[in-house]
Design an enzyme around this catalytic site. Structure first.
Site, PDB file in Angstrom:
ATOM      1  N   ASP A 226       0.819  -1.220   0.000  1.00 29.83           N
ATOM      2  CA  ASP A 226       0.000   0.000   0.000  1.00 29.83           C
ATOM      3  C   ASP A 226       0.845   1.258   0.000  1.00 29.83           C
ATOM      4  O   ASP A 226       2.053   1.233   0.259  1.00 29.83           O
ATOM      5  CB  ASP A 226      -0.937   0.014   1.204  1.00 29.83           C
ATOM      6  CG  ASP A 226      -0.202  -0.013   2.539  1.00 29.83           C
ATOM      7  OD1 ASP A 226       0.808  -0.727   2.635  1.00 29.83           O
ATOM      8  OD2 ASP A 226      -0.635   0.665   3.491  1.00 29.83           O
TER       9      ASP A 226
ATOM     10  N   GLU B 138       0.173  -1.510   5.494  1.00 27.80           N
ATOM     11  CA  GLU B 138       1.211  -1.085   6.430  1.00 27.80           C
ATOM     12  C   GLU B 138       0.981   0.334   6.914  1.00 27.80           C
ATOM     13  O   GLU B 138       1.137   0.641   8.104  1.00 27.80           O
ATOM     14  CB  GLU B 138       2.580  -1.194   5.737  1.00 27.80           C
ATOM     15  CG  GLU B 138       3.772  -0.981   6.671  1.00 27.80           C
ATOM     16  CD  GLU B 138       4.253   0.458   6.743  1.00 27.80           C
ATOM     17  OE1 GLU B 138       5.141   0.744   7.572  1.00 27.80           O
ATOM     18  OE2 GLU B 138       3.744   1.313   5.991  1.00 27.80           O
TER      19      GLU B 138
ATOM     20  N   ASP C 266      12.111  -0.659   3.272  1.00 25.98           N
ATOM     21  CA  ASP C 266      11.263   0.498   3.560  1.00 25.98           C
ATOM     22  C   ASP C 266      12.012   1.661   4.183  1.00 25.98           C
ATOM     23  O   ASP C 266      11.399   2.572   4.733  1.00 25.98           O
ATOM     24  CB  ASP C 266      10.108   0.060   4.476  1.00 25.98           C
ATOM     25  CG  ASP C 266       8.924   1.007   4.427  1.00 25.98           C
ATOM     26  OD1 ASP C 266       8.868   1.849   3.513  1.00 25.98           O
ATOM     27  OD2 ASP C 266       8.046   0.898   5.300  1.00 25.98           O
TER      28      ASP C 266
END
Length: 490
Positions: A81, A148, A172
């Protein structure tokens, strides 16, 4: 404007081709299904085993390349997402409209919206590796988690036994040259202020006060930059002048995500006709104050007052006073810097979203801390503030931090690999943001983890951008690390 075809030509091409595809399929938090289905069908077309777990996480496996079969299994992890944020004048539906990336010098940006490089670049790198025929690697798993950004639903839901890997590389992080070995934990706090109403005074005039043009950004990695919080700035004006101007509020709303620093907020209210001139005077004075205080942090700040239709009802004065006092007194921003890690925020609070409902005003905050006691201290502060204001409060979605492991073997591999490629030492860091790594430790306590990524600026806001050169550097590092993964212990 740069075309997607030109983005396809950037290095590394397989990664950027995947990123273009990711941008073309809407995937805000809670709406990742279409992107997930596309990836599943692609994996099946290449005979890559794919599993969808009970919460929607994808796990795709790829056998080792020739001669690498004895290596430890590695899982490359990203989330599906993206944060949906846009400028007020941008017409865009994140559920149906694609992201429009373009090249601006050394950066790739979006057109008036978040770009989704957080974590789309990491996802693209994992998929590009799955699709390659010439990258050397041992047995691979790719884990793509859901939701997330809006609650870490995927990381919370990942069950034991789903992964075979001994090593996890999280993609990330958002600064090239930094290797992350720990992150903050967090918890959502929702304060509910009871509201009572009265008929609007028909002799009053109605207005809406709006603040816009703020930078916003990630409520973790940008929280220490001193940027304005739109909700707090509106509340500050009300605390200073609501009584003097005999204001009667009809609505307060601001922010859109609890993990994004609010860029815009507004309140609607009425004032007596004989207070209108003073209202304009006070707003002019307040704008001058904010422009002086935030000249560097928020040079595009705008404060505007517009006449509106008279509302049917306004807040009763006692309820309004409690709301204003609560918003004005609520802590926001950095609460404490870390004693152990220089320059890193230990604990923070973001007053993210304010919405007005028929029976209450909701105030949604996100607490972050590297240590449990720091999070608990802020929870206690908000509980006391709510009690004093006669408001209710609930805490939800608590997730643990990722405790640093200075003896991590994979961190040592990444550090040594970086030094051998770039001939300089990377910084070993802890990030004040909620990486999913801490949650993975619950069911996979022995998983050796590290987080790397390219340089991304202003994530969670429409100014988000990713540096092109560092994407190539991140890719080169990732591939070199995969080649250096050691053999399994016999």
């Amino acid at each position: 404007m740069t075309t997607a075809t030109e983005i396809n030509q950037l290095f590394p091409r397989p990664l950027w081709q995947w990123f273009e595809q990711i941008c073309a399929i809407p995937h805000p938090s809670k709406h990742e299904a279409a992107l997930s289905e596309f990836i599943q069908q692609w994996a099946k077309s290449r005979n890559l085993p794919v599993v969808v777990d009970h919460v929607g996480n994808l796990i795709i496996r790829k056998p080792a390349s020739a001669g690498m079969e004895d290596r430890k299994t590695v899982v490359i992890q990203a989330h599906l997402d993206m944060v949906p944020q846009k400028n007020a004048d941008k017409v865009h539906d994140f559920v149906t409209d694609p992201i429009q990336p373009w090249i601006d010098g050394e950066w790739v940006k979006a057109t008036g919206t978040t770009l989704g490089s957080d974590n789309g670049i990491g996802m693209a790198s994992a998929l590009a590796i799955l699709g390659s025929n010439d990258i050397k690697h041992g047995p691979l798993e790719v884990l793509l988690t859901v939701d997330e950004e809006a609650g870490m639903t995927g990381a919370f839901g990942l069950q034991a036994g789903m992964l075979d890997a001994e090593i996890l590389i999280n993609t990330d992080s958002e600064q090239e040259g930094e290797i992350y070995m720990g992150c903050a934990g967090g918890v959502d706090a929702e304060i509910t202020v009871p509201m009572q109403w009265q008929a609007a005074d028909q002799q009053h005039q109605a207005f809406t006060l709006s603040i816009a043009g703020l930078k916003g950004g990630h409520s973790g990695v940008n929280i220490h930059l001193g940027r304005g919080n739109a909700n707090k700035l509106i509340a500050r004006f009300l605390a200073g002048h609501a009584v003097e101007l005999n204001m009667a509020l009809s609505e307060f709303k601001g922010g859109s995500l609890r993990n994004a620093i609010p860029r815009e907020a507004q309140c609607s209210f009425t004032v007596p006709a004989d207070k209108v001139d003073l209202l304009n005077q006070r707003i002019g004075q307040y704008l001058s104050i904010l422009q002086a205080e935030l000249a560097t942090a928020e040079p595009a700040l705008k404060l505007s007052l517009n006449s509106t239709a008279l509302p049917a009802n306004t807040m009763q004065i006692a309820a309004q006073k409690k709301l204003i006092n609560l918003l004005n007194a609520c802590p926001n921003g950095v609460i404490r810097m870390s004693d152990e890690i220089a320059g890193v925020t230990e604990s923070s609070l973001n007053l993210g979203v304010v919405t007005t409902e028929a029976e209450h005003v909701s105030v949604l905050c996100l607490i972050r801390s590297l240590i449990d006691s720091g999070r608990e201290n802020i929870e206690s502060t908000l509980q006391s503030l709510s009690d004093l204001s006669g408001a209710g409060i609930t805490f939800s979605g608590c997730y643990p931090g990722w405790k640093p492991d200075t003896s991590s073997p994979v961190m040592a591999i990444v550090k040594e690999t970086y030094e051998s490629i770039y001939h300089k030492e990377p910084e070993i860091m802890v990030i004040h943001a909620g990486l999913e790594c801490g949650l993975f430790k619950k069911h996979y306590p022995t998983l050796d983890m590290v987080s790397i990524g390219p340089t991304i600026r202003f994530p969670h806001g429409p100014d988000e951008m990713v540096n092109i050169t560092t994407v190539g550097q991140y890719w080169t590092l990732l591939l070199a690390v995969l080649e250096r993964i050691p053999a399994k212990v016999a």
